[in-house]
Scaffold this active site. Sequence first.
Site, PDB file in Angstrom:
ATOM      1  CG  ASP A 116      -2.081   0.918   1.145  1.00 49.71           C
ATOM      2  OD1 ASP A 116      -2.314   1.503   0.062  1.00 49.71           O
ATOM      3  OD2 ASP A 116      -2.789   1.087   2.162  1.00 49.71           O
ATOM      4  CD  GLU A 144      -0.105   5.491  -3.993  1.00 48.56           C
ATOM      5  OE1 GLU A 144      -0.860   4.507  -4.090  1.00 48.56           O
ATOM      6  OE2 GLU A 144       0.374   5.881  -2.909  1.00 48.56           O
ATOM      7  CG  ASP A 163      -7.779   4.834   0.175  1.00 48.41           C
ATOM      8  OD1 ASP A 163      -7.666   3.599   0.259  1.00 48.41           O
ATOM      9  OD2 ASP A 163      -6.935   5.632   0.624  1.00 48.41           O
TER      10      ASP A 163
END
Length: 902
Positions: free
Chosen positions: A499, A502, A575
Amino acid sequence: MASEQKVSETGESITTTIPVDEGKEVFKKCNDIAFYRRQKELQHGSSHYRALMDTLVLSERGAQLKLVHTDTEVPLLLQVCAVQGGIIRVKINELQPIRPRYEVPDVLIHEPVTQQLTLEQADADSLTLRWEETQSQVRIAHCPFRLEVLCRGEVTATLNSEGRLCFEPLKDPPQHSTSSQKEEEDDTSGLWKEKFRQFVDIKANGPSSVGLDFRLHGFSNVYGIPEHADTHRLQDTSAGEPYRLYNLDVFAYKIHSRLGLYGSVPLLLAHKPERTIGVFWLNASETLLHVDTGADHLVKRRRKAAHTDLHWMSESGIIDTFLLLGPTPFQVFAQYAELTGWQALPPLFSLGYHQCRWTYRDEADVKAVDQGFDQHEIPYDVIWLDIEHTEGKRYFTWDSKLFPDPVGLQDHLLNKNRKLVVISDPHVKIDPDYSVYSEAKDLGHFVKNRDGNPYQGSCWPGPCCYLDFSSPKARAWYACMFFLHKYKGSTEALFVWNDMNEPSVFGGPEQTMPKDTVHCGGWEHRELHNLYGFYQHWATAEGLIVRSEGTERPFVLSRSFFAGSQRFGAVWTGDNVASWDYLKISIPMLLTLSITGIAFCGADVGGFTQDPDPELLVRWYQAGALQPFFRGHSDCQARRREPWLFGEEVTSLVRRAVCERYCLLPYWYSLFRQAHVSARPPLRPLWVEFPQDHQTFAVEDQYMIGNALLACPVTDPGVTKIKVLLPGSGECWYDTHTFQRFGGGRTVRIPVTLDTVPLFQRGGTVVPRKVGAGTCTADQWLLPFTLTVALDTKGCAEGELYVDDGHSFNYKSKKEFALRKFAFLHGTLSSSCADDTGTFDPESTVESVRLMGIRKRPTAVTARVSGGSEDSVAFAYEKTTSLLTVEGLRLPVVQDWLLQIE
């Protein structure tokens, strides 16, 4: 974006960041981006380059010649290659850069195999190269420079059609004189320094952007370039923001937006009834794409030929683009996979249901949830742990109070053939006593600032450093962290979730890493930003493989991705929000991922943040059960939403949806084998299966699962009827619930209740299922198969079943698999071997067969296994639905057999 203090169920204070107004404060609009402003200033329709025809050189690797800027005389090198399989590669770089420019590594699985181009025609104004194998041509115009790709004599694509080729050459930094300081102060174009909010981006190489426009002739339907929360068919952007490809952590992202989300695949597909093509723009820096579909084709009352104009712009790197010539959608998928790799074959358990929450409190909580699924007879395979399972957000550790016996917990799950997934983010807590941090620092495995020291950002642990996964040495080191002796408390039943990769940096520019940080090899982060999550995904998957000494397939879920991420595992859409709009938008988002190689994809069932009402939760489970990756997930502030917490009706409806998913797993697994070997995604937009049917081109609320099933999830509240397009004028379709037969090429209105989801089987197909769901995939493995045969208008059908051990690489290394073909022809259903190199025997049988479309009651049904006698078998026939059911069979899966309908 606003910071918000939350208190988790453990009582711990948690800071989350929520975008209040997309783009206005935290995320850039296009006009905030300096290279975009500079490239948009290029005069439309006036090329700045000419091709020097006398510099043409032909070789086995293709053709090359020089391009020269008409004003500056700066030379570029144009390379054109014919890549085996129907691909044209076009590269443009500086002829003599003052230092190497970044060329994306590791995404292509090998250097593409090229074929000979021959010179067919040349004069002072143009030259034509011919590629004999594909009957394609490349035509290059001298001045202004243009490059046309012709397929069978028809111009398919033109590069630099509007003269927007841009290639900013690298420069040495300006000397610090009085005049240069004034230049920097007046640098409104962001050449050497760019400011956004309080952040200042220092550009070591100065302006280095590249751009190129394309005209796709005859195409008005374009798709692809995830990830955006937008329609499946791309919108015309000529009057607004371009599509942005820049991996960002966007909590509760706005829908119908062109803002880049967590991952990027710079692959666009264009489709018309006669042909599908792809444009792959291999660049990992921030990229923008304008799409002009020529929506208004009426000029002076005369209709222009349909076309779509593309304008790609990237902050840095080179121009390296691939034209995938198709001509079918499936050929484009295969051409792209030949470049970037095929979808990894997932372990079977990962296609089951996953239960996740931020966060399950402790071992007792995990065991209680596990027991709840058994008590309520809902199958599931994996339970997940978020960041709070660690010791103070230190990955590869366990909270000794909350999880004092992690091995015992995993053994508890493994005794039921279930698995545990834990989170592992790319940031590392700054703590000299934390071995992961100290080792990485000593070995130089962190991303660095411009001054050469480790870059320090902020994320869940507080101050932290970020691993430089672009470094092969750092990736190898990270992979070794998953060895059982290194990762204390882990077992081979533990799998991983990447997670925040990015990468997410709290309080950073656009909540990510500054572009002027430095990676292995001295490359600025701007060059490879969109590759960061790709590299962590790769390192994690490799870690799980080496943990098993190369014998077991990994399962890794990643939030961030790039072209080629399909080789490593699964992704999800991040999300999302518990609302009907987010349920609805999840379908086109997943369809777009699927056609761009990311076949193993899903969305958080129920919505990650906020609380779904019971109807929404049920509808989301029904939709998720008909999508590749199936996980329920919620954040720490959302109410608990295990399926049995909403009353018996909801529990029953969720149980039914999950059980139907499990029964269908043989079909899903067979489809993933197709994705693995031929790049055919399990989830397919209707236009992929029906490429000549104009009605399908904009459909995004229904889709095909393989070639056999058409799903139309209910995505609106209170619905009692739903419209379903049944494509194909020569097709027939069967409602899998009522067995009613419908003709294709029309839209039907189907009544629905909360316990039904429209699902149709296409005439001419065979779908394998298991006769029951079991408690998990390993439990279900022991159950026999059943086949559903749907006859087409000619009374025929065919399908396949793929089986292996479901977890190892033996299917590849030892040929331990079985591939069976089922065919119904002239009243006989046959099972035959579709690949005689396979040696696997699942020791299972086909117990029953349902045949839809049998117009008359049979007089007898007989079964004969190869080498055995012909035996009569019992059957039931329903005249009103033309359904024939044959039960009590014991037909071995791996043997040839015949079922004769008389």
